[in-house]
Write a protein that holds these residues in place. Structure first.
Motif, PDB file in Angstrom:
ATOM      1  N   ALA A   1      40.090  21.953  33.536  1.00 26.87           N
ATOM      2  CA  ALA A   1      39.650  22.450  32.226  1.00 26.87           C
ATOM      3  C   ALA A   1      40.340  23.765  31.880  1.00 26.87           C
ATOM      4  O   ALA A   1      40.576  24.055  30.698  1.00 26.87           O
ATOM      5  CB  ALA A   1      38.136  22.638  32.227  1.00 26.87           C
ATOM      6  N   MET A   2      40.681  24.553  32.903  1.00 28.95           N
ATOM      7  CA  MET A   2      41.392  25.808  32.660  1.00 28.95           C
ATOM      8  C   MET A   2      42.850  25.534  32.287  1.00 28.95           C
ATOM      9  O   MET A   2      43.463  26.304  31.544  1.00 28.95           O
ATOM     10  CB  MET A   2      41.320  26.698  33.901  1.00 28.95           C
ATOM     11  CG  MET A   2      39.892  27.116  34.245  1.00 28.95           C
ATOM     12  SD  MET A   2      39.727  27.824  35.892  1.00 28.95           S
ATOM     13  CE  MET A   2      40.389  29.435  35.622  1.00 28.95           C
ATOM     14  N   GLY A   3      43.413  24.462  32.819  1.00 33.14           N
ATOM     15  CA  GLY A   3      44.757  24.042  32.458  1.00 33.14           C
ATOM     16  C   GLY A   3      45.873  24.726  33.217  1.00 33.14           C
ATOM     17  O   GLY A   3      46.970  24.205  33.326  1.00 33.14           O
ATOM     18  N   ARG A   4      45.632  25.882  33.752  1.00 29.80           N
ATOM     19  CA  ARG A   4      46.646  26.649  34.474  1.00 29.80           C
ATOM     20  C   ARG A   4      45.930  27.647  35.371  1.00 29.80           C
ATOM     21  O   ARG A   4      44.702  27.729  35.356  1.00 29.80           O
ATOM     22  CB  ARG A   4      47.562  27.393  33.507  1.00 29.80           C
ATOM     23  CG  ARG A   4      46.806  28.342  32.585  1.00 29.80           C
ATOM     24  CD  ARG A   4      47.705  29.071  31.620  1.00 29.80           C
ATOM     25  NE  ARG A   4      46.946  29.911  30.709  1.00 29.80           N
ATOM     26  CZ  ARG A   4      46.455  31.110  30.992  1.00 29.80           C
ATOM     27  NH1 ARG A   4      46.633  31.619  32.212  1.00 29.80           N
ATOM     28  NH2 ARG A   4      45.775  31.814  30.103  1.00 29.80           N
ATOM     29  N   GLU A   5      46.709  28.372  36.143  1.00 29.86           N
ATOM     30  CA  GLU A   5      46.118  29.393  37.000  1.00 29.86           C
ATOM     31  C   GLU A   5      45.607  30.550  36.145  1.00 29.86           C
ATOM     32  O   GLU A   5      46.359  31.155  35.379  1.00 29.86           O
ATOM     33  CB  GLU A   5      47.136  29.917  38.013  1.00 29.86           C
ATOM     34  CG  GLU A   5      47.554  28.904  39.054  1.00 29.86           C
ATOM     35  CD  GLU A   5      46.399  28.465  39.940  1.00 29.86           C
ATOM     36  OE1 GLU A   5      45.728  29.324  40.533  1.00 29.86           O
ATOM     37  OE2 GLU A   5      46.181  27.239  40.031  1.00 29.86           O
ATOM     38  N   PHE A   6      44.305  30.808  36.250  1.00 28.48           N
ATOM     39  CA  PHE A   6      43.676  31.922  35.547  1.00 28.48           C
ATOM     40  C   PHE A   6      43.771  33.130  36.457  1.00 28.48           C
ATOM     41  O   PHE A   6      43.211  33.146  37.558  1.00 28.48           O
ATOM     42  CB  PHE A   6      42.213  31.574  35.247  1.00 28.48           C
ATOM     43  CG  PHE A   6      41.387  32.719  34.734  1.00 28.48           C
ATOM     44  CD1 PHE A   6      41.647  33.277  33.488  1.00 28.48           C
ATOM     45  CD2 PHE A   6      40.338  33.225  35.482  1.00 28.48           C
ATOM     46  CE1 PHE A   6      40.875  34.328  33.000  1.00 28.48           C
ATOM     47  CE2 PHE A   6      39.552  34.264  35.009  1.00 28.48           C
ATOM     48  CZ  PHE A   6      39.825  34.818  33.765  1.00 28.48           C
ATOM     49  N   ALA A   7      44.519  34.138  36.027  1.00 26.80           N
ATOM     50  CA  ALA A   7      44.750  35.304  36.877  1.00 26.80           C
ATOM     51  C   ALA A   7      44.641  36.578  36.054  1.00 26.80           C
ATOM     52  O   ALA A   7      45.647  37.129  35.602  1.00 26.80           O
ATOM     53  CB  ALA A   7      46.122  35.215  37.531  1.00 26.80           C
ATOM     54  N   PRO A   8      43.419  37.079  35.848  1.00 24.70           N
ATOM     55  CA  PRO A   8      43.250  38.316  35.079  1.00 24.70           C
ATOM     56  C   PRO A   8      43.996  39.469  35.738  1.00 24.70           C
ATOM     57  O   PRO A   8      43.953  39.633  36.960  1.00 24.70           O
ATOM     58  CB  PRO A   8      41.737  38.551  35.116  1.00 24.70           C
ATOM     59  CG  PRO A   8      41.138  37.261  35.531  1.00 24.70           C
ATOM     60  CD  PRO A   8      42.154  36.561  36.358  1.00 24.70           C
ATOM     61  N   GLU A   9      44.669  40.256  34.938  1.00 23.30           N
ATOM     62  CA  GLU A   9      45.497  41.333  35.472  1.00 23.30           C
ATOM     63  C   GLU A   9      44.690  42.324  36.300  1.00 23.30           C
ATOM     64  O   GLU A   9      45.143  42.810  37.332  1.00 23.30           O
ATOM     65  CB  GLU A   9      46.179  42.073  34.314  1.00 23.30           C
ATOM     66  CG  GLU A   9      47.104  43.192  34.760  1.00 23.30           C
ATOM     67  CD  GLU A   9      47.753  43.901  33.596  1.00 23.30           C
ATOM     68  OE1 GLU A   9      48.442  44.908  33.838  1.00 23.30           O
ATOM     69  OE2 GLU A   9      47.562  43.456  32.443  1.00 23.30           O
ATOM     70  N   LYS A  10      43.463  42.640  35.868  1.00 16.28           N
ATOM     71  CA  LYS A  10      42.677  43.655  36.560  1.00 16.28           C
ATOM     72  C   LYS A  10      41.514  43.072  37.364  1.00 16.28           C
ATOM     73  O   LYS A  10      40.603  43.795  37.742  1.00 16.28           O
ATOM     74  CB  LYS A  10      42.145  44.669  35.538  1.00 16.28           C
ATOM     75  CG  LYS A  10      43.243  45.525  34.913  1.00 16.28           C
ATOM     76  CD  LYS A  10      42.666  46.633  34.068  1.00 16.28           C
ATOM     77  CE  LYS A  10      43.748  47.539  33.520  1.00 16.28           C
ATOM     78  NZ  LYS A  10      43.193  48.662  32.719  1.00 16.28           N
ATOM     79  N   ASP A  11      41.549  41.761  37.619  1.00 17.86           N
ATOM     80  CA  ASP A  11      40.467  41.163  38.398  1.00 17.86           C
ATOM     81  C   ASP A  11      41.009  39.970  39.184  1.00 17.86           C
ATOM     82  O   ASP A  11      40.651  38.818  38.942  1.00 17.86           O
ATOM     83  CB  ASP A  11      39.326  40.723  37.476  1.00 17.86           C
ATOM     84  CG  ASP A  11      38.016  40.556  38.239  1.00 17.86           C
ATOM     85  OD1 ASP A  11      38.054  40.612  39.478  1.00 17.86           O
ATOM     86  OD2 ASP A  11      36.974  40.374  37.600  1.00 17.86           O
ATOM     87  N   PHE A  12      41.886  40.260  40.154  1.00 16.35           N
ATOM     88  CA  PHE A  12      42.556  39.190  40.883  1.00 16.35           C
ATOM     89  C   PHE A  12      41.596  38.338  41.706  1.00 16.35           C
ATOM     90  O   PHE A  12      41.929  37.213  42.087  1.00 16.35           O
ATOM     91  CB  PHE A  12      43.652  39.777  41.791  1.00 16.35           C
ATOM     92  CG  PHE A  12      43.123  40.560  42.962  1.00 16.35           C
ATOM     93  CD1 PHE A  12      42.921  39.975  44.186  1.00 16.35           C
ATOM     94  CD2 PHE A  12      42.828  41.919  42.823  1.00 16.35           C
ATOM     95  CE1 PHE A  12      42.441  40.699  45.266  1.00 16.35           C
ATOM     96  CE2 PHE A  12      42.348  42.649  43.892  1.00 16.35           C
ATOM     97  CZ  PHE A  12      42.150  42.043  45.120  1.00 16.35           C
ATOM     98  N   LEU A  13      40.386  38.842  41.990  1.00 16.82           N
ATOM     99  CA  LEU A  13      39.431  38.053  42.770  1.00 16.82           C
ATOM    100  C   LEU A  13      38.963  36.818  42.006  1.00 16.82           C
ATOM    101  O   LEU A  13      38.444  35.883  42.603  1.00 16.82           O
ATOM    102  CB  LEU A  13      38.223  38.913  43.147  1.00 16.82           C
ATOM    103  CG  LEU A  13      38.478  40.079  44.111  1.00 16.82           C
ATOM    104  CD1 LEU A  13      37.179  40.752  44.474  1.00 16.82           C
ATOM    105  CD2 LEU A  13      39.189  39.601  45.360  1.00 16.82           C
ATOM    106  N   ARG A  14      39.132  36.799  40.685  1.00 17.85           N
ATOM    107  CA  ARG A  14      38.712  35.641  39.895  1.00 17.85           C
ATOM    108  C   ARG A  14      39.836  34.635  39.688  1.00 17.85           C
ATOM    109  O   ARG A  14      39.643  33.638  38.984  1.00 17.85           O
ATOM    110  CB  ARG A  14      38.180  36.109  38.537  1.00 17.85           C
ATOM    111  CG  ARG A  14      36.957  37.007  38.639  1.00 17.85           C
ATOM    112  CD  ARG A  14      36.338  37.252  37.283  1.00 17.85           C
ATOM    113  NE  ARG A  14      35.286  38.264  37.333  1.00 17.85           N
ATOM    114  CZ  ARG A  14      34.474  38.546  36.329  1.00 17.85           C
ATOM    115  NH1 ARG A  14      34.583  37.895  35.192  1.00 17.85           N
ATOM    116  NH2 ARG A  14      33.558  39.491  36.445  1.00 17.85           N
ATOM    117  N   ALA A  15      41.011  34.883  40.265  1.00 16.07           N
ATOM    118  CA  ALA A  15      42.145  33.978  40.063  1.00 16.07           C
ATOM    119  C   ALA A  15      41.806  32.580  40.581  1.00 16.07           C
ATOM    120  O   ALA A  15      41.375  32.404  41.719  1.00 16.07           O
ATOM    121  CB  ALA A  15      43.370  34.528  40.785  1.00 16.07           C
TER     122      ALA A  15
END
Length: 392
Positions: A266-280
């Motif tokens: 559902a996300m379609g790609r790797e979700f990697a917030p710049e300032k919250d890598f633990l949620r990648a």
């Protein structure tokens, strides 16, 4: 059971790249005695002889004479976290500068430290974390917004200490982070790390139950969910799957992994917030965890097949998830007796994550088994063993 004198002698000799004959020449101890000791025809030898062997092998005499058992190897990287542990647990505030910390200043300091966390720069973190923890504590006492900054720092510190096997201190940091979580998603990310901490401690039931309960609580409507919501839910499902497969609950593990896969799709790609890598999180991360489950199920050939289909892009070279997967690949090669391939993988990880690798007992175990199964070691193997801390 502890190793014998002869076993310890043989292991250290191999690590130093010496044959029995070469050790005899360097130490002045007879070749026949060295052979008898290593073949367990003699239980031990005089301290004077042990000392001569130790000098030739460049190790303390006690390393040959005494068995350290299951303790930490000498020079354990755990020592570098003493100041961090003190900063977490000390109730007496250390006097700081005359100017009190400000919200803007502490936030900026934490933001500048994020790359150190995400790239496993342990040396630098061991230096900057104690004063940063004390500053956030002081700020949180006077500024309500400071509690959110402290919660974020505690979450990162708990993750770091779990990574480096500082389990008691990690528990303290994560409990503090959860107590001051600013919203449900921040809390879910903290709980995911708590599940990982429980897994590393072998507390499978507790990890599985915690992950299941929180996954149920934060489960979003997939068609409308934000990437952050899908990430929080997906990671809890991955923790559930990891605990279940280790607890011999394969069906439960597969179901949780399928749900995590649906979140990633559902996300379609790797979700990697710049300032919250633990949620990648994303499809690649789930593939890595599928390979991890296959190794737990003792399917090393399947691990290597899955590894071939993992894209080389989509994750940072220093990503813990990526490097943990590479350790699984190395382990799969060892189980299939492909020792040279396993060493090549470990050498690659050493190159991209030089401070991370020595903190991975898993890596030490993998290379330790390679060493045990080879008659002689190449210079590269000996260098790698020293670099990652395989006990002598």
């Amino acid at each position: 059971m502890g190793a014998t004198f002869g076993q310890r002698l043989r292991d250290v000799r191999k690590r130093r790249g010496l044959s029995q004959r070469e050790l005899a020449a360097v130490s002045g101890v007879s070749l026949s005695l060295i052979r008898k000791l290593e073949q367990a025809e003699r239980d031990g030898t005089r301290l004077e002889t042990a000392h001569r062997l130790a000098v030739a092998l460049r190790v303390p005499t006690t390393q040959l004479v005494s068995d350290r058992g299951d303790g930490e190897p000498e020079g354990s990287p755990a020592d570098q976290w003493e100041a961090v542990r003190r900063a977490l647990t000390d109730t007496v505030r250390v006097p700081g500068p005359e100017e009190p910390p400000t919200l803007t200043g502490v936030r900026a300091a934490l933001d500048s430290a994020l790359p150190l966390f995400s790239t496993d720069r342990y040396t630098e973190l061991g230096t900057i974390l104690p004063p940063l923890i004390r500053d956030t504590d002081a700020l949180a006492e006077t500024d309500p917004d400071g509690k959110a900054v402290r919660a974020r720092l505690m979450q990162l510190t708990g993750w770091l200490l779990t990574q480096t096997r500082q389990f008691k201190a990690a528990h303290v940091a994560l409990e503090r982070a959860l107590g001051e979580a600013t919203d449900e998603l921040h809390a879910a990310t903290t709980v995911s790390t708590q599940c990982w901490l429980l897994l590393r401690q072998g507390k499978l039931d507790a990890a599985r139950e915690l992950a299941t309960r929180w996954a149920d609580e934060v489960e979003p409507r997939v068609s409308r969910a934000t990437p952050a919501e899908l990430s929080a839910w997906g990671w809890l499902l991955l923790r559930h799957s990891a605990a279940s497969v280790r607890d011999n609950r394969p069906d439960e593990a597969d179901q949780a992994l399928r749900l995590a896969h649906s979140a990633a799709i559902a996300m379609g790609r790797e979700f990697a917030p710049e300032k919250d890598f633990l949620r990648a999180l994303g499809p690649v991360t789930v593939k890595l965890k599928r390979a991890e489950n296959a190794l737990i199920a003792d399917r090393p050939d399947h691990v290597l097949q899955l590894a071939e289909r993992v894209p080389t892009s989509g994750l940072r070279p220093t990503s813990n998830n990526r490097n943990r997967h590479l350790l699984d690949v190395a382990e799969a090669n060892v189980r299939l007796r492909r020792y040279a391939e396993a060493v090549d993988v470990l050498e690659h990880v050493r190159t991209v994550a030089p401070q991370w690798l020595p903190n991975q007992r898993y890596a030490q175990d993998i290379l330790g088994r390679v060493i045990e199964r080879r008659r002689t070691l190449t210079p590269g193997m000996r260098s790698l063993a020293d670099a990652i801390g395989v006990p002598l």
